[in-house]
Design a protein around this motif. Structure first.
Motif, short mmCIF file in Angstrom:
data_model
loop_
_atom_site.label_atom_id
_atom_site.label_comp_id
_atom_site.label_asym_id
_atom_site.label_seq_id
_atom_site.Cartn_x
_atom_site.Cartn_y
_atom_site.Cartn_z
N ASN A 220 -5.80 17.18 -8.86
CA ASN A 220 -7.29 16.86 -9.16
C ASN A 220 -7.21 16.03 -10.51
O ASN A 220 -8.13 15.67 -11.02
CB ASN A 220 -8.13 17.82 -8.95
CG ASN A 220 -8.06 18.89 -9.81
OD1 ASN A 220 -7.41 18.80 -10.96
ND2 ASN A 220 -8.70 19.88 -9.51
N GLU A 221 -6.08 16.14 -11.40
CA GLU A 221 -6.24 15.33 -12.72
C GLU A 221 -6.03 13.74 -12.37
O GLU A 221 -6.68 13.02 -13.48
CB GLU A 221 -5.22 15.98 -13.51
CG GLU A 221 -5.27 17.30 -13.99
CD GLU A 221 -4.17 17.82 -15.05
OE1 GLU A 221 -3.89 17.01 -15.89
OE2 GLU A 221 -3.89 19.05 -14.70
N ALA A 222 -5.56 13.46 -11.48
CA ALA A 222 -5.50 12.00 -11.06
C ALA A 222 -6.76 11.60 -10.44
O ALA A 222 -7.58 12.14 -9.91
CB ALA A 222 -4.24 11.69 -10.06
N PRO A 223 -7.11 10.12 -10.55
CA PRO A 223 -8.36 9.63 -10.14
C PRO A 223 -8.51 9.87 -8.77
O PRO A 223 -7.67 9.42 -8.10
CB PRO A 223 -8.34 8.26 -10.69
CG PRO A 223 -7.69 8.19 -11.81
CD PRO A 223 -6.43 9.19 -11.60
N GLU A 224 -9.54 9.95 -8.09
CA GLU A 224 -9.79 10.44 -6.82
C GLU A 224 -9.49 9.30 -5.82
O GLU A 224 -8.87 9.26 -4.83
CB GLU A 224 -10.98 10.96 -6.47
CG GLU A 224 -11.33 11.48 -4.90
CD GLU A 224 -10.40 12.57 -4.50
OE1 GLU A 224 -10.15 12.59 -3.33
OE2 GLU A 224 -10.10 13.32 -5.32
N ASN A 225 -9.90 8.12 -6.44
CA ASN A 225 -9.87 6.86 -5.77
C ASN A 225 -8.32 6.35 -5.75
O ASN A 225 -7.88 6.03 -4.57
CB ASN A 225 -10.57 5.65 -6.25
CG ASN A 225 -10.37 5.30 -7.74
OD1 ASN A 225 -9.87 6.04 -8.38
ND2 ASN A 225 -10.91 4.22 -8.23
N TYR A 226 -7.48 6.73 -6.57
CA TYR A 226 -6.11 6.67 -6.73
C TYR A 226 -5.63 7.62 -5.80
O TYR A 226 -4.65 6.95 -4.95
CB TYR A 226 -5.62 6.60 -8.16
CG TYR A 226 -4.32 6.65 -8.43
CD1 TYR A 226 -3.56 5.57 -8.33
CD2 TYR A 226 -3.49 8.05 -8.65
CE1 TYR A 226 -2.06 5.20 -8.29
CE2 TYR A 226 -2.15 7.72 -8.74
CZ TYR A 226 -1.55 6.61 -8.67
OH TYR A 226 -0.16 6.62 -8.98
N LEU A 227 -5.99 8.71 -5.63
CA LEU A 227 -5.35 9.54 -4.74
C LEU A 227 -5.52 9.05 -3.28
O LEU A 227 -4.61 9.30 -2.42
CB LEU A 227 -5.68 11.02 -4.83
CG LEU A 227 -5.33 11.73 -6.35
CD1 LEU A 227 -6.17 12.96 -6.51
CD2 LEU A 227 -3.89 12.11 -6.09
N ASN A 228 -6.78 8.81 -3.18
CA ASN A 228 -7.13 8.52 -1.71
C ASN A 228 -6.09 7.11 -1.23
O ASN A 228 -5.95 7.12 -0.09
CB ASN A 228 -8.53 8.08 -1.69
CG ASN A 228 -9.57 9.30 -1.75
OD1 ASN A 228 -9.10 10.44 -1.46
ND2 ASN A 228 -10.73 9.21 -1.96
N LEU A 229 -6.18 6.23 -2.22
CA LEU A 229 -5.18 5.03 -1.52
C LEU A 229 -3.98 5.48 -1.54
O LEU A 229 -3.18 4.89 -0.55
CB LEU A 229 -5.42 3.99 -3.04
CG LEU A 229 -4.69 2.80 -2.80
CD1 LEU A 229 -5.28 2.16 -1.57
CD2 LEU A 229 -4.51 1.86 -4.16
N LEU A 230 -3.33 6.28 -2.35
CA LEU A 230 -1.78 6.64 -1.98
C LEU A 230 -1.73 7.37 -0.63
O LEU A 230 -0.68 7.40 0.08
CB LEU A 230 -1.24 7.49 -3.12
CG LEU A 230 -1.18 6.87 -4.44
CD1 LEU A 230 -0.81 7.77 -5.53
CD2 LEU A 230 -0.36 5.63 -4.47
N GLN A 231 -2.81 8.30 -0.39
CA GLN A 231 -2.84 9.13 0.80
C GLN A 231 -2.73 8.27 2.11
O GLN A 231 -2.21 8.87 3.07
CB GLN A 231 -3.90 10.25 0.84
CG GLN A 231 -3.46 11.61 -0.10
CD GLN A 231 -4.50 12.69 0.17
OE1 GLN A 231 -5.08 13.13 -0.43
NE2 GLN A 231 -4.87 12.83 1.79
N LYS A 232 -3.52 7.17 1.98
CA LYS A 232 -3.18 6.44 3.42
C LYS A 232 -2.01 6.09 3.80
O LYS A 232 -1.78 5.60 4.81
CB LYS A 232 -4.08 5.14 2.98
CG LYS A 232 -5.79 5.33 2.77
CD LYS A 232 -6.55 4.14 2.59
CE LYS A 232 -7.98 4.56 2.45
NZ LYS A 232 -8.90 3.23 2.09
N SER A 233 -0.97 6.09 2.79
CA SER A 233 0.30 5.62 3.14
C SER A 233 1.16 6.59 3.61
O SER A 233 2.52 6.60 3.78
CB SER A 233 1.06 4.93 2.05
OG SER A 233 1.16 5.78 0.87
N ILE A 234 0.71 7.96 3.72
CA ILE A 234 1.71 9.15 4.03
C ILE A 234 0.99 9.96 5.04
O ILE A 234 -0.32 9.75 5.10
CB ILE A 234 1.60 10.06 2.95
CG1 ILE A 234 0.42 10.74 2.11
CG2 ILE A 234 2.67 9.17 1.76
CD1 ILE A 234 0.77 11.66 1.12
N CYS A 235 1.76 10.83 5.61
CA CYS A 235 1.19 11.63 6.81
C CYS A 235 1.77 13.06 6.41
O CYS A 235 2.65 13.02 5.76
CB CYS A 235 1.51 11.32 8.20
SG CYS A 235 3.14 11.03 8.36
#
Length: 211
Positions: A148-163
């Motif tokens: 959670n130290e990384a920006p939330e919008n950045y994490l959400n963007l990265l998560q879209k590419s993984i499962c």
């Protein structure tokens, strides 16, 4: 896996320790259509359901990973975890000076986990897996970084590419080959030699397996 009786380790606590200490697993699948083996190296978080006793390996992988379709077909796969390992020089053995009837070998430990994986495309599950895996590794550091130290919008963007990957461990095989067939003086010589060569993790395994 070929496992002589003296190297067989069936105790779960031994296997659990190896997996948690060496969480980078090798995921092996077989594509029957193309007659090809595929292997990828993925870090895992070991989760044990206390209510059922079932054991799971949790991970994440890129949605574009070419192995992903083979994890959806409901067939058994293999995940391998390996300990630190080392070449063992005959010079480690004191009996070399007496008979010279020694040869090199290689000491290592491995756990083979078999089961059927499930792909989970759920952002909450994936975020929990990211947190668990990160906390597992950061706990070894003096200052712990958290997801959670990384920006939330950045994490959400990265998560879209993984499962997510949820793998229930159905059966295991474990081999610890660390000088169990050698004479005590040679075991002690290997421990000393490995320590002098700064291979402390392997030296520790030799001690544990021969006490």
């Amino acid at each position: 896996m070929y496992i002589p009786a003296k190297y067989l380790k069936e105790e779960w606590d031994v296997q659990e320790e190896l997996i948690r200490s060496n969480p980078l697993g090798t995921v092996i699948t077989y594509d029957e259509d193309n007659n090809k083996l595929i292997a990828n190296h993925i870090p895992f978080y070991l989760y044990i359901d206390e209510s059922t006793g079932k054991k799971y390996l949790h991970a994440h992988m890129a949605k574009v990973n070419h192995q992903l379709p083979l994890l959806k077909n409901g067939k058994e796969i293999l995940i391998i975890f390996k300990s630190s390992d080392s070449y063992i020089s005959p010079s480690y053995y004191p009996t070399k000076q007496e008979t010279h009837k020694v040869v090199p070998t290689w000491d290592f430990g491995a756990v083979h986990c078999y089961g059927i994986p499930t792909i989970i495309d759920d952002p909450i599950w994936v975020r929990d897996q990211l947190n668990n895996l990160t906390n597992q590794q950061e706990s070894k550091r003096l200052i712990n970084w958290e997801v959670n130290e990384a920006p939330e919008n950045y994490l959400n963007l990265l998560q879209k590419s993984i499962c997510g990957l949820n793998f229930e461990i159905i059966r295991t095989e474990c081999k610890l080959k660390f000088e169990q067939k050698m004479k005590r003086q040679d075991v002690d010589g290997v421990i000393k030699g490995l320590k002098l060569d700064n291979k402390l993790e392997v030296s520790d395994y030799v001690e544990k397996c021969n006490n």
